[in-house]
Write an enzyme that holds these catalytic residues in place. Structure first.
Site, PDB file in Angstrom:
ATOM      1  N   ASN A   1      -6.962   1.033   0.895  1.00 34.75           N
ATOM      2  CA  ASN A   1      -5.729   1.455  -1.523  1.00 34.75           C
ATOM      3  C   ASN A   1      -6.331   0.674  -2.169  1.00 34.75           C
ATOM      4  O   ASN A   1      -5.690   0.238  -3.072  1.00 34.75           O
ATOM      5  CB  ASN A   1      -4.403   1.360  -0.867  1.00 34.75           C
ATOM      6  CG  ASN A   1      -3.589   2.152  -0.604  1.00 34.75           C
ATOM      7  OD1 ASN A   1      -2.796   2.264  -0.920  1.00 34.75           O
ATOM      8  ND2 ASN A   1      -3.713   3.322  -0.886  1.00 34.75           N
TER       9      ASN A   1
ATOM     10  N   THR B   1       1.014  -1.017   0.096  1.00 32.79           N
ATOM     11  CA  THR B   1       0.119   0.092   0.232  1.00 32.79           C
ATOM     12  C   THR B   1       0.956   1.248  -0.399  1.00 32.79           C
ATOM     13  O   THR B   1       2.224   1.207   0.758  1.00 32.79           O
ATOM     14  CB  THR B   1      -1.257   0.317   1.338  1.00 32.79           C
ATOM     15  OG1 THR B   1      -0.219   0.025   2.221  1.00 32.79           O
ATOM     16  CG2 THR B   1      -1.862  -1.172   1.678  1.00 32.79           C
ATOM     17  N   CYS B   2       0.504   2.037   0.031  1.00 32.45           N
ATOM     18  CA  CYS B   2       0.882   3.680  -0.745  1.00 32.45           C
ATOM     19  C   CYS B   2       0.954   4.266   1.016  1.00 32.45           C
ATOM     20  O   CYS B   2       0.399   5.690   1.660  1.00 32.45           O
ATOM     21  CB  CYS B   2       0.255   4.668  -1.913  1.00 32.45           C
ATOM     22  SG  CYS B   2       0.336   3.865  -3.121  1.00 32.45           S
ATOM     23  N   ASP B   3       0.996   3.606   1.620  1.00 34.79           N
ATOM     24  CA  ASP B   3       0.648   4.512   3.737  1.00 34.79           C
ATOM     25  C   ASP B   3       2.727   3.705   4.186  1.00 34.79           C
ATOM     26  O   ASP B   3       3.302   3.006   3.916  1.00 34.79           O
ATOM     27  CB  ASP B   3       0.262   3.199   4.300  1.00 34.79           C
ATOM     28  CG  ASP B   3       0.189   3.300   5.651  1.00 34.79           C
ATOM     29  OD1 ASP B   3      -1.299   4.277   6.065  1.00 34.79           O
ATOM     30  OD2 ASP B   3       0.678   3.535   6.461  1.00 34.79           O
TER      31      ASP B   3
END
Ligand code: PLP
Length: 389
Positions: A378, A335-337
């Site tokens: 996401n 994910t973009c975390d």
């Protein structure tokens, strides 16, 4: 503060049956595969190690209906924490008498709901919850959770649950005054506890609570030892028998009359029954001289690996490149975390030959994985569970 482990590259095999299934069916990854025969075998091993204790499976460890159903058939009771878990267990054939509402943090309406369905065992750790129980679950068996003064576990609870032992004495006496059945004390040493001494200090304290209550005319009858029984992940854990022997010796030493024992294992019932199959999305380096490769998997913190928070649980990983040279890696989710990094302080090595599209199997992943995965952070769907056995 993070233990540096040299996690072995060639971890022992994924249980043969699970691997055969994964290879034959090639399911879409990531997925969790549970062997229900292993769930049953783990339950029986716990019963055999501590036959004097009633087993209340802690549903949150793996609430799959198939797992609950298998344990109903085995004769297990259940530690439930919400109306949802109560409904789930009843739908799978558990009787209300076999349920213990073990969450000391509950709404009045949820107590009433549980009582209405026939649940008669509850845990509390506060005056407010006790007063609600007296009104909404009259006559029920209640136990008071106290804070155990023991070394930290692998995934500690901190001070969120339990009360001071002296307060537990006062509240259990009050419970009797309010017409409830003051069952006794309970504690939880924290999940993934590898030190049997943790139970010993809790048992000594529980015996002191029972004695103090007996002296003021409030006899209690049970002792709930909670969960916390560990699984061997990257580092081995002492076997159940070692914990059972420590528990048995401590009960004999501290209690004049043996109490009815209850245990609430979660992890120890389901962890070794599961393997997660994941896929490598990308292998990269951050600069040309980077000593570590970054290995991004299609599973991360938000799709089932919640227990890698703080790198508390270091899973064993298995790839299809046995006996090839390996090198250090940092492992992250898709994910973009920025927090979706699985291991950067725990030292992991993976094969240099590892490429995008290769499988990485995450072993002993049957506990605290699928039910922790987010709905769709996401756009990644929750971790599906498949079953054999
Ligand atoms: C989570 C929990 C358990 C199970 O703990 P494990 O470490 O998985 O054995 C048992 N009892 C209570 C009250 C819990 O909250």
């Amino acid at each position: 503060m993070h233990a540096v482990l040299d996690v072995p590259l060639s971890a022992p095999d994924v249980p043969t049956r699970l691997r055969a299934y994964l290879d034959d069916h090639a399911p879409t990854t990531p997925c969790l595969l549970i062997d229900l025969d292993v769930v049953r075998a783990n339950y029986r091993a716990i019963r055999a190690a501590l036959p004097e204790a009633a087993v209340f499976y802690a549903v949150k460890a793996n609430p799959a209906p198939e797992v609950v159903r298998a344990l109903v058939v085995e004769g297990s009771s259940f530690d439930v924490a919400s109306t949802g878990e109560i409904d789930l267990c009843l739908a799978q054939g558990a009787t209300p008498e076999s349920l213990s509402y073990g969450n000391p943090i509950k709404k009045a309406a949820d107590i009433a709901y549980a009582y209405g369905l026939g649940v008669r065992r509850f845990t509390f750790d506060s005056e407010g919850d006790l007063e609600n129980l007296a009104v909404l679950a009259p006559g029920s068996r209640v136990s008071c959770r106290f804070i155990v003064d023991a070394p930290q576990s692998g995934t500690p609870f901190g001070r969120k649950f339990g009360c001071d032992p002296d307060m537990a004495i006062r509240l259990l006496a009050r419970a009797a005054d309010l017409g409830l059945s003051a069952d006794g004390a309970c504690f939880h040493v924290g999940s993934q506890h590898t030190d049997p001494a943790a139970w010993v200090s809790g048992i000594a304290e529980a015996a002191r609570i029972a004695r103090a209550l007996g002296e003021c005319g409030v006899p209690t009858r049970s002792l709930n030892l909670g969960g916390g029984f560990p699984t061997g992940y990257a580092t081995p854990a002492p076997p159940l028998e070692v914990h059972a022997a420590a528990i048995r010796a401590a009960v004999a030493e501290h209690f004049d009359t043996a109490p009815e024992l209850l245990i609430e294992p979660g992890r120890a019932v389901v962890a070794t029954a599961g393997v997660i199959r994941s896929e490598v999305v990308l292998v990269s380096r951050k600069c040309d001289t980077d000593t570590h490769r970054w290995v991004y998997l299609d599973i991360g913190r938000y799709s089932g690996l919640a227990e890698t928070e703080n790198e508390y649980i270091a899973y064993r990983l298995l790839t299809a490149h046995p006996a090839t040279p390996d090198g250090p890696v940092i492992i992250a989710g898709p994910t973009c975390d920025g927090d979706d990094v699985i291991y950067q302080h725990t030292s992991y090595s993976l094969p240099l030959a590892l490429r995008a599209g290769d499988h990485v199997d995450i072993l002993d992943a049957g506990a605290y994985t699928a039910s922790y995965s987010s709905v769709s952070f996401n756009g990644f769907p929750p971790l599906p569970t498949l079953f054999v056995g």
